[in-house]
Design a protein around this motif. Structure first.
Motif, PDB file in Angstrom:
ATOM      1  N   LEU A   1      -4.661  10.055  14.211  1.00 19.05           N
ATOM      2  CA  LEU A   1      -5.427   9.785  15.504  1.00 19.05           C
ATOM      3  C   LEU A   1      -5.188   8.687  16.241  1.00 19.05           C
ATOM      4  CD1 LEU A   1      -9.476  10.954  14.649  1.00 19.05           C
ATOM      5  CD2 LEU A   1      -7.655  12.372  16.184  1.00 19.05           C
ATOM      6  N   ALA A   2      -4.833   7.470  15.486  1.00 17.17           N
ATOM      7  CA  ALA A   2      -4.253   6.454  16.117  1.00 17.17           C
ATOM      8  C   ALA A   2      -2.851   6.680  16.476  1.00 17.17           C
ATOM      9  CB  ALA A   2      -4.475   5.243  15.096  1.00 17.17           C
ATOM     10  N   THR A   3      -2.210   7.295  15.891  1.00 21.01           N
ATOM     11  CA  THR A   3      -0.756   7.703  16.267  1.00 21.01           C
ATOM     12  C   THR A   3      -0.824   8.535  17.623  1.00 21.01           C
ATOM     13  OG1 THR A   3      -0.125   7.677  13.797  1.00 21.01           O
ATOM     14  CG2 THR A   3       1.326   8.546  15.572  1.00 21.01           C
ATOM     15  N   VAL A   4      -1.733   9.457  17.791  1.00 25.30           N
ATOM     16  CA  VAL A   4      -1.638  10.164  19.075  1.00 25.30           C
ATOM     17  C   VAL A   4      -2.289   9.345  20.136  1.00 25.30           C
ATOM     18  CG1 VAL A   4      -2.747  12.179  19.875  1.00 25.30           C
ATOM     19  CG2 VAL A   4      -2.019  12.389  17.744  1.00 25.30           C
ATOM     20  N   PHE A   5      -3.144   8.671  19.892  1.00 22.13           N
ATOM     21  CA  PHE A   5      -3.909   7.592  20.745  1.00 22.13           C
ATOM     22  C   PHE A   5      -2.851   6.669  21.427  1.00 22.13           C
ATOM     23  CE2 PHE A   5      -5.956   3.795  22.283  1.00 22.13           C
ATOM     24  CZ  PHE A   5      -6.745   4.355  23.198  1.00 22.13           C
ATOM     25  N   GLN A   6      -2.126   6.135  20.281  1.00 21.22           N
ATOM     26  CA  GLN A   6      -1.366   4.947  20.888  1.00 21.22           C
ATOM     27  C   GLN A   6      -0.009   5.501  21.566  1.00 21.22           C
ATOM     28  OE1 GLN A   6      -1.439   1.810  20.787  1.00 21.22           O
ATOM     29  NE2 GLN A   6      -2.991   1.400  19.870  1.00 21.22           N
ATOM     30  N   GLY A   7       0.277   6.888  21.507  1.00 23.72           N
ATOM     31  CA  GLY A   7       1.450   7.629  22.044  1.00 23.72           C
ATOM     32  C   GLY A   7       1.532   7.492  23.540  1.00 23.72           C
TER      33      GLY A   7
ATOM     34  N   TYR B   1       0.854  -1.238   0.056  1.00 23.51           N
ATOM     35  CA  TYR B   1       0.076   0.085   0.083  1.00 23.51           C
ATOM     36  C   TYR B   1       0.767   1.212   0.112  1.00 23.51           C
ATOM     37  CZ  TYR B   1      -4.705  -2.203   1.217  1.00 23.51           C
ATOM     38  OH  TYR B   1      -5.621  -2.717   1.208  1.00 23.51           O
ATOM     39  N   SER B   2       0.610   2.294  -0.711  1.00 19.72           N
ATOM     40  CA  SER B   2       1.459   3.513  -0.852  1.00 19.72           C
ATOM     41  C   SER B   2       0.425   4.399  -0.169  1.00 19.72           C
ATOM     42  CB  SER B   2       1.843   3.806  -2.312  1.00 19.72           C
ATOM     43  OG  SER B   2       0.627   4.023  -3.010  1.00 19.72           O
ATOM     44  N   GLY B   3       1.155   5.674   0.013  1.00 20.78           N
ATOM     45  CA  GLY B   3       0.224   6.713   0.360  1.00 20.78           C
ATOM     46  C   GLY B   3       0.606   7.114   2.007  1.00 20.78           C
ATOM     47  N   PHE B   4      -0.005   8.233   2.560  1.00 26.86           N
ATOM     48  CA  PHE B   4       0.499   8.582   3.872  1.00 26.86           C
ATOM     49  C   PHE B   4      -0.366   7.628   4.850  1.00 26.86           C
ATOM     50  CE2 PHE B   4      -0.685  11.107   7.627  1.00 26.86           C
ATOM     51  CZ  PHE B   4       0.469  11.698   7.818  1.00 26.86           C
ATOM     52  N   GLY B   5      -1.693   7.664   4.819  1.00 26.43           N
ATOM     53  CA  GLY B   5      -2.173   6.688   5.754  1.00 26.43           C
ATOM     54  C   GLY B   5      -1.738   5.226   5.999  1.00 26.43           C
ATOM     55  N   PRO B   6      -1.576   4.456   4.908  1.00 26.34           N
ATOM     56  CA  PRO B   6      -0.783   3.159   5.212  1.00 26.34           C
ATOM     57  C   PRO B   6       0.508   3.564   5.909  1.00 26.34           C
ATOM     58  CG  PRO B   6      -2.018   3.374   3.148  1.00 26.34           C
ATOM     59  CD  PRO B   6      -2.027   4.469   3.526  1.00 26.34           C
ATOM     60  N   GLY B   7       1.272   4.375   5.207  1.00 24.78           N
ATOM     61  CA  GLY B   7       2.628   4.516   5.930  1.00 24.78           C
ATOM     62  C   GLY B   7       2.614   4.887   7.331  1.00 24.78           C
ATOM     63  N   VAL B   8       1.801   5.544   7.719  1.00 19.91           N
ATOM     64  CA  VAL B   8       1.704   5.871   9.320  1.00 19.91           C
ATOM     65  C   VAL B   8       1.342   4.696   9.936  1.00 19.91           C
ATOM     66  CG1 VAL B   8       0.340   7.131  10.856  1.00 19.91           C
ATOM     67  CG2 VAL B   8       0.990   8.385   9.087  1.00 19.91           C
ATOM     68  N   ALA B   9       0.056   4.115   9.361  1.00 24.16           N
ATOM     69  CA  ALA B   9      -0.280   2.614   9.997  1.00 24.16           C
ATOM     70  C   ALA B   9       0.647   1.553  10.136  1.00 24.16           C
ATOM     71  CB  ALA B   9      -1.395   2.211   9.476  1.00 24.16           C
ATOM     72  N   ARG B  10       1.651   1.649   8.786  1.00 29.50           N
ATOM     73  CA  ARG B  10       2.807   0.800   8.970  1.00 29.50           C
ATOM     74  C   ARG B  10       3.914   0.879  10.275  1.00 29.50           C
ATOM     75  NH1 ARG B  10       3.945   1.303   4.054  1.00 29.50           N
ATOM     76  NH2 ARG B  10       2.662  -0.305   3.203  1.00 29.50           N
ATOM     77  N   ARG B  11       4.169   2.398  10.213  1.00 30.17           N
ATOM     78  CA  ARG B  11       5.180   2.678  11.370  1.00 30.17           C
ATOM     79  C   ARG B  11       4.564   2.642  12.632  1.00 30.17           C
ATOM     80  NH1 ARG B  11       5.883   6.547   7.262  1.00 30.17           N
ATOM     81  NH2 ARG B  11       4.534   8.309   8.276  1.00 30.17           N
TER      82      ARG B  11
END
Length: 226
Positions: free
Chosen positions: A211-217, A119-129
Motif C-alpha cells: 500500500l505504501a508503494t502505491v501511495f508513494q507512487g 531484514y529479509s523477506g518481501f515486506g522489508p525488501g519493498v520498504a528498502r526499495r
C-alpha cells in the motif's frame, strides 16, 4: 517515549532500565486491559491514556506532544527516543542512538543489530526499495522501530502513517525535509511480548508495504538535500 499495549509483564523492567540513562520516560497506553499502565506508573513513567481505536501512529503523536510539554522553558527542545516496550534490560542499549543525535551526527538515528545482516523477506525488501527510490538512501533495516530523533526531525515525520509502514514513511519524510539519517548498531533483544512489531506480523507488514508503494507512487521523487 514508549507506545504501550498489553505488556504488563515486561514494561516495568523496560522503564526501570531506561530511567537509569534517560530522566524522562513518557508512556502512551493504547487501551491496555492487563494493568500495563499501572506497572508503568509504578516504574516512574509519565503515563498518558489513549484510545486503542486510534492506533500506534496516533499514540506516538500524542506522546510527542506530552514530551514537548516537559521541555525546559528556556532550553532547547528535547530529542525523542522511541524504544519498543519489550526490550527489558536491553533498553539501556538505546544510549548509542541518543548519543548520535545529541552529537549532531544525524537528525535521526535508527537502530540496527550489532551483527551484520539485513531484514529479509518481501515486506522489508519493498520498504528498502521504496526508501531508495524516494530519497536515494540505502537503508539496511527499513522497518526498525527503535529510533532517536531531534524535534525538527519528528516534526518533519508527522503526521505519521499507520500500522507497519510507519517506519519507512518516517525515514522518507525526514530525508525529504533535508535532514540526515544514520543507522547505529545496538544490542537489543526483544522478548516477543510486543505483538505490534512488524517482524511478528509478516502478512500485515507485506500488505502495508504494498500500500505504501502505491501511495508513494503518486508523489514526486524528490531526493533528500543531505
Amino acid at each position: 517515549m514508549v507506545p504501550l499495549y498489553n505488556e504488563a509483564q515486561v514494561i516495568r523492567g523496560v522503564i526501570e532500565e531506561a530511567r537509569r540513562t534517560f530522566p524522562h520516560v513518557v508512556v502512551v497506553d493504547d487501551g491496555s486491559q492487563d494493568g500495563s499502565a499501572a506497572q508503568a506508573e509504578a516504574a516512574g513513567a509519565v503515563v498518558v491514556r489513549h484510545s486503542v481505536e486510534r492506533g500506534r501512529a496516533s499514540a506516538i503523536e500524542t506522546g510527542v506532544k506530552v514530551a514537548a510539554m516537559r521541555d525546559r522553558p528556556a532550553g532547547p527542545p528535547r530529542h525523542i527516543l522511541l524504544p519498543s516496550p519489550d526490550l527489558r534490560e536491553t533498553a539501556v542499549d538505546a544510549t548509542p542512538l541518543a548519543e548520535a543525535v545529541s552529537a549532531r551526527q544525524a537528525d535521526m538515528a535508527i537502530a540496527v543489530p550489532a551483527r551484520e545482516r539485513e531484514y529479509s523477506g518481501f515486506g522489508p525488501g519493498v520498504a528498502r526499495r521504496l526508501i531508495r527510490r524516494k530519497t536515494g538512501w540505502y537503508c539496511h533495516y527499513p522497518l526498525s522501530y527503535q529510533r532517536c530523533l531531534t524535534r525538527e526531525a519528528i516534526d518533519a515525520a508527522m503526521p505519521f502513517s499507520g500500522r507497519y509502514v510507519l517506519e519507512a514513511a518516517m525515514t522518507i519524510n525526514v530525508l525529504r525535509a533535508g535532514l540526515s539519517v544514520m543507522e547505529v548498531p545496538c544490542n537489543f533483544a526483544h522478548s516477543g511480548a510486543d505483538r505490534s512489531l512488524g517482524s511478528l506480523n509478516r502478512p500485515a507488514r507485506m500488505v502495508d508495504a504494498l500500500l505504501a508503494t502505491v501511495f508513494q507512487g503518486f508523489h514526486s521523487n524528490a531526493r533528500s538535500k543531505r
